[in-house]
Design a protein around this motif. Sequence first.
Motif, short mmCIF file in Angstrom:
data_model
loop_
_atom_site.label_atom_id
_atom_site.label_comp_id
_atom_site.label_asym_id
_atom_site.label_seq_id
_atom_site.Cartn_x
_atom_site.Cartn_y
_atom_site.Cartn_z
N SER A 52 59.50 46.82 51.23
CA SER A 52 59.90 48.22 51.07
C SER A 52 58.67 49.11 50.83
O SER A 52 58.61 50.25 51.30
CB SER A 52 60.91 48.39 49.94
N ALA A 53 57.66 48.59 50.14
CA ALA A 53 56.43 49.35 49.91
C ALA A 53 55.69 49.56 51.23
O ALA A 53 55.14 50.64 51.48
CB ALA A 53 55.53 48.62 48.91
N LEU A 54 55.70 48.56 52.10
CA LEU A 54 55.05 48.70 53.41
C LEU A 54 55.75 49.75 54.27
O LEU A 54 55.11 50.50 55.00
CB LEU A 54 55.00 47.36 54.13
N VAL A 55 57.07 49.82 54.17
CA VAL A 55 57.82 50.84 54.91
C VAL A 55 57.42 52.24 54.42
O VAL A 55 57.21 53.15 55.22
CB VAL A 55 59.35 50.62 54.76
N LEU A 56 57.29 52.41 53.09
CA LEU A 56 56.86 53.70 52.54
C LEU A 56 55.46 54.07 53.04
O LEU A 56 55.22 55.21 53.43
CB LEU A 56 56.86 53.66 51.01
N LEU A 57 54.55 53.11 53.05
CA LEU A 57 53.20 53.38 53.55
C LEU A 57 53.21 53.74 55.02
O LEU A 57 52.51 54.66 55.46
CB LEU A 57 52.30 52.16 53.32
N TYR A 99 51.86 57.29 56.65
CA TYR A 99 50.85 57.43 57.70
C TYR A 99 51.42 58.07 58.96
O TYR A 99 50.69 58.73 59.69
CB TYR A 99 50.19 56.08 58.01
N ASN A 100 52.70 57.89 59.22
CA ASN A 100 53.31 58.58 60.36
C ASN A 100 53.39 60.08 60.12
O ASN A 100 53.24 60.88 61.05
CB ASN A 100 54.71 58.03 60.66
N LEU A 101 53.63 60.48 58.89
CA LEU A 101 53.75 61.90 58.55
C LEU A 101 52.40 62.53 58.23
O LEU A 101 52.17 63.70 58.51
CB LEU A 101 54.67 62.08 57.34
N GLU A 102 51.51 61.78 57.63
CA GLU A 102 50.31 62.35 57.04
C GLU A 102 49.12 61.41 57.22
O GLU A 102 48.66 60.79 56.27
CB GLU A 102 50.57 62.58 55.55
N ASP A 103 48.65 61.27 58.44
CA ASP A 103 47.51 60.41 58.70
C ASP A 103 46.26 61.09 58.15
O ASP A 103 45.87 62.17 58.61
CB ASP A 103 47.37 60.18 60.21
N PRO A 126 42.31 68.37 58.73
CA PRO A 126 41.12 69.12 59.15
C PRO A 126 40.23 69.51 57.97
O PRO A 126 40.70 69.81 56.88
CB PRO A 126 41.70 70.36 59.83
N VAL A 127 38.92 69.49 58.21
CA VAL A 127 37.94 69.93 57.22
C VAL A 127 38.16 71.42 56.98
O VAL A 127 38.44 72.13 57.93
CB VAL A 127 36.51 69.64 57.77
N ARG A 146 48.33 75.78 51.39
CA ARG A 146 49.52 74.95 51.51
C ARG A 146 49.51 74.00 50.32
O ARG A 146 48.50 73.35 50.04
CB ARG A 146 49.50 74.15 52.81
N ILE A 147 50.64 73.93 49.64
CA ILE A 147 50.80 73.02 48.51
C ILE A 147 51.55 71.80 49.01
O ILE A 147 52.63 71.92 49.58
CB ILE A 147 51.55 73.70 47.35
N VAL A 148 50.97 70.63 48.79
CA VAL A 148 51.57 69.38 49.25
C VAL A 148 51.99 68.60 48.01
O VAL A 148 51.20 68.39 47.10
CB VAL A 148 50.57 68.56 50.09
N ASP A 149 53.24 68.19 48.00
CA ASP A 149 53.77 67.40 46.89
C ASP A 149 54.33 66.11 47.47
O ASP A 149 55.32 66.13 48.19
CB ASP A 149 54.86 68.19 46.15
N TYR A 150 53.68 65.01 47.17
CA TYR A 150 54.14 63.72 47.70
C TYR A 150 55.29 63.22 46.84
O TYR A 150 55.20 63.21 45.62
CB TYR A 150 53.01 62.69 47.67
#
Length: 140
Positions: free
Chosen positions: A26-31, A35-39, A44-45, A85-89
């Motif tokens: 299940s942890a691998l699925v989350l990872l 990475y699919n959403l946020e590689d 960008p710099v 942009r505020i990103v909240d994981y």
Amino acid sequence: GDEGDDKDEQQHQTRDVDAEIAWGKSALVLLDNYYNLEDPRTVPVPNPLAREIWVSSHLSAGNGDTFLVRGIVDRVDLIKGPFLRIVDYKTGKHPDFKYNQVTNERIANENFFQLKIYALLLREMMKKQADADSAEAVND
């Protein structure tokens, strides 16, 4: 005496290998989803501008009283122009939009409320910093 205690201790230390394997999968699925959403290779710099920053401010209750609101913003990015942009994981699952439009909008608003508060706190902190910088420039 001691022999019975050893058996009890062994039972408490017995691993549930199947549960550990399921947890690992299940942890691998989350990872993989992350990475699919946020590689990270595609960010960008100069981003991220900041990571895991405390935001806090005393907000007005409207009656003269203030109250402290604070939190931790996972990431702040600079986007086109002066916009942030505020990103909240989130480690939880995404909202389930399977209901009628009104209910789905309410769910979305509830899920974005925290981001709105973070944006307000960040704005207040930046305003306070800009005021301090202006006062310092005048005094120089």
